[in-house]
Design an enzyme around this catalytic site. Structure first.
Site, mmCIF file in Angstrom:
data_model
loop_
_atom_site.group_PDB
_atom_site.id
_atom_site.type_symbol
_atom_site.label_atom_id
_atom_site.label_comp_id
_atom_site.label_asym_id
_atom_site.label_seq_id
_atom_site.Cartn_x
_atom_site.Cartn_y
_atom_site.Cartn_z
ATOM 1 N N VAL A 1 15.493 34.988 97.226
ATOM 2 C CA VAL A 1 14.344 35.724 96.569
ATOM 3 C C VAL A 1 13.446 36.141 97.953
ATOM 4 C CG1 VAL A 1 12.267 35.646 95.134
ATOM 5 C CG2 VAL A 1 14.266 34.172 94.746
ATOM 6 N N LYS A 2 13.473 37.662 98.066
ATOM 7 C CA LYS A 2 12.628 37.960 99.097
ATOM 8 C C LYS A 2 11.095 38.077 98.495
ATOM 9 C CE LYS A 2 14.314 41.301 102.129
ATOM 10 N NZ LYS A 2 14.753 42.675 102.546
ATOM 11 N N VAL A 3 10.419 37.642 99.435
ATOM 12 C CA VAL A 3 8.760 37.607 99.013
ATOM 13 C C VAL A 3 7.862 38.292 100.061
ATOM 14 C CG1 VAL A 3 7.062 36.001 98.330
ATOM 15 C CG2 VAL A 3 9.436 35.318 97.729
ATOM 16 N N TYR B 1 17.221 39.611 97.483
ATOM 17 C CA TYR B 1 16.919 40.633 96.543
ATOM 18 C C TYR B 1 15.390 40.302 96.546
ATOM 19 C CZ TYR B 1 16.911 42.664 92.020
ATOM 20 O OH TYR B 1 16.451 43.689 90.990
ATOM 21 N N THR C 1 18.999 43.129 100.944
ATOM 22 C CA THR C 1 18.515 44.417 100.072
ATOM 23 C C THR C 1 17.028 44.564 100.238
ATOM 24 O OG1 THR C 1 18.436 43.532 97.911
ATOM 25 C CG2 THR C 1 20.520 44.242 98.636
#
Ligand code: E4P
Length: 215
Positions: free
Chosen positions: A82-84, A56, A27
């Site tokens: 965790v999207k960074v 996310y 997402t």
């Protein structure tokens, strides 16, 4: 190459998961905003529905904030990633989250050096944005091939996600280039199912079957 679905729409996720074709979800804030629900509640529902990783995105831009957010995201479900974003602050956050055993997806990667840095920082995944590069006339498939070569040559475990996919041909090209995963919109996944000769073949078989089915 594994397939993820690039969406925050639960209906699309359920449909493709029921077909057995996806093993994860990505997402981003834009996709979540389209659904119009509370984003964290939405992500929790998605993570509950699928077994595989659900990316996310952290939205704070400083490392400390991203780490705090990352811990909260990871606590939502065991399959959260965790999207960074690929920045100096993002790299610091990836390093810290990796030390905490939290999986990360370095996003907005556009070249080999960014992918190498994110992998060295400890990213679980790097997301190369194929469509946005192609839109600008860049050889995104060549870059994907190079990143795979760099990771393999250096025994790096980070997986390459081909993201920002616009069409079926890009999926094929990313698979040939060595992407570990492609995250694909629902529309493109459905286009991958179809071929005119399959449709014509089914019609002809049904037509011939009718000739003998009541005999
Ligand atoms: C990646 O994980 C992103 O969600 C996505 O692929 C971005 O694609 P876009 O260029 O279509 O926005």
């Amino acid at each position: 190459m594994k397939l993820f679905i690039d969406t925050a729409n639960l209906d699309e996720i359920v449909k493709t998961d029921n077909m057995g074709i996806i093993c994860g979800v990505t997402t981003n804030p834009t996709l979540l905003s389209r659904e119009g629900h509370n984003p964290r509640e939405m992500a929790a529902k998605i993570a509950d529905r699928v077994d595989g990783p659900v990316s996310y995105e952290a939205v704070l831009l400083d490392a400390e904030g991203m780490v705090k957010e990352g811990k909260e995201i990871a606590a939502m479900a065991p399959n959260m990633v965790v999207k960074v974003p690929m920045t100096t602050e993002g790299l610091k956050a990836i390093k810290r989250l990796a030390e905490l055993g939290i999986k990360t997806n370095a996003t907005l990667i556009f070249n080999e050096n960014q992918a190498l840095l994110a992998a060295r920082a400890g990213a679980t995944y790097v997301s190369i944005f194929i469509g946005r590069l192609v839109d600008r006339g860049v050889d995104a498939i060549g870059i994907t091939r190079n990143i795979r070569m760099i990771f393999d040559t250096n025994d790096m475990d980070t997986e390459i996600i081909a993201a920002s996919i616009r069409n079926t041909e890009q999926v094929t090209q990313c698979a040939i280039a060595g992407a570990h995963i492609a995250t694909v919109p629902y529309r493109v996944l459905m286009e991958m199912v179809e071929h005119p000769l399959t449709t014509a073949g089914i019609e002809k078989f049904m037509e011939d079957w009718k000739k003998v089915s009541d005999k």
